[in-house]
Scaffold this motif. Structure first.
Motif, PDB file in Angstrom:
ATOM      1  N   GLY A  35      14.262  47.547  72.477  1.00  0.00           N
ATOM      2  CA  GLY A  35      15.357  48.082  71.678  1.00  0.00           C
ATOM      3  C   GLY A  35      16.645  47.289  71.797  1.00  0.00           C
ATOM      4  N   HIS A  36      16.625  46.183  72.517  1.00  0.00           N
ATOM      5  CA  HIS A  36      17.827  45.349  72.697  1.00  0.00           C
ATOM      6  C   HIS A  36      18.324  44.841  71.342  1.00  0.00           C
ATOM      7  CE1 HIS A  36      20.477  42.165  74.115  1.00  0.00           C
ATOM      8  NE2 HIS A  36      20.370  42.666  75.333  1.00  0.00           N
ATOM      9  N   ALA A  37      19.622  44.669  71.229  1.00  0.00           N
ATOM     10  CA  ALA A  37      20.226  44.148  69.998  1.00  0.00           C
ATOM     11  C   ALA A  37      19.786  42.706  69.774  1.00  0.00           C
ATOM     12  CB  ALA A  37      21.745  44.214  70.103  1.00  0.00           C
ATOM     13  N   ASP A  38      19.736  42.311  68.513  1.00  0.00           N
ATOM     14  CA  ASP A  38      19.383  40.932  68.175  1.00  0.00           C
ATOM     15  C   ASP A  38      20.433  39.978  68.724  1.00  0.00           C
ATOM     16  OD1 ASP A  38      17.386  42.139  66.781  1.00  0.00           O
ATOM     17  OD2 ASP A  38      18.014  41.438  64.817  1.00  0.00           O
ATOM     18  N   ASP A  71      14.717  42.316  66.237  1.00  0.00           N
ATOM     19  CA  ASP A  71      14.228  43.674  65.955  1.00  0.00           C
ATOM     20  C   ASP A  71      14.017  44.518  67.205  1.00  0.00           C
ATOM     21  OD1 ASP A  71      14.185  42.933  63.247  1.00  0.00           O
ATOM     22  OD2 ASP A  71      12.130  42.168  63.433  1.00  0.00           O
ATOM     23  N   GLY A  72      14.598  44.128  68.322  1.00  0.00           N
ATOM     24  CA  GLY A  72      14.505  44.917  69.541  1.00  0.00           C
ATOM     25  C   GLY A  72      13.140  44.913  70.205  1.00  0.00           C
ATOM     26  N   ASP A  73      12.180  44.192  69.626  1.00  0.00           N
ATOM     27  CA  ASP A  73      10.839  44.206  70.237  1.00  0.00           C
ATOM     28  C   ASP A  73      10.162  42.836  70.258  1.00  0.00           C
ATOM     29  OD1 ASP A  73      10.254  43.872  67.580  1.00  0.00           O
ATOM     30  OD2 ASP A  73       8.790  45.483  67.479  1.00  0.00           O
TER      31      ASP A  73
END
Length: 147
Positions: A35-38, A71-73
């Motif tokens: 879920g991390h920001a791009d 995309d956080g993944d």
């Protein structure tokens, strides 16, 4: 999360079960969770730590590179060279030392090449300006004749 580590010659790692990544850039170490920001960053010569679904840490020594998070993944690392192992002890400090020495040698080579290019440009400039006199009405040409 998906973690993809590539070099120009091969795919070092392609995993879909990554739960945590720790990497290092010029500002220091940082962590990536699902879920991390791009973002995009330039990695230092360092060890990337990643954890899989069984909470086992794995290690990859990278010779710098570019890390992208999308995309956080999806995390992708493109590097010039990488060596992976499940044990930090087996991923010897000598690998990082070798990566740093190779980077320093490349920098010295780039500096030397740049100096040679500048010297060649100065020689061409000297040659072109050696026979050129003042330009304009009444100026003497190299043979001594006035316009």
């Amino acid at each position: 999360m998906k973690l993809l580590v590539t070099t120009p010659m091969s795919v070092i790692l392609d995993r879909d079960d990554v739960t945590y990544i720790r990497a290092e850039d010029e500002t220091g170490a940082f962590g990536i969770l699902p879920g991390h920001a791009d973002f995009l960053t330039v990695l230092s010569v360092s060890v990337v730590v990643w954890r899989n679904g069984t909470d086992t840490d794995h290690f990859i020594a990278v010779r710098g590179g570019i890390m992208t998070v999308r995309d956080g993944d999806t995390v992708e690392i493109a590097t010039r060279d990488a060596v992976g192992d499940v044990s930090l002890d087996r991923l010897d400090v000598s690998i990082l030392k070798r990566f740093r020495e190779e980077d320093e040698a490349e920098e010295r080579s780039r500096t030397s090449t740049t100096r040679m290019h500048l010297a060649a440009i100065r020689q061409v400039q000297h040659y072109l300006t050696a026979n050129r006199g003042p330009i304009g009405p009444g100026a003497l040409h190299p043979g001594g004749d006035a316009e």
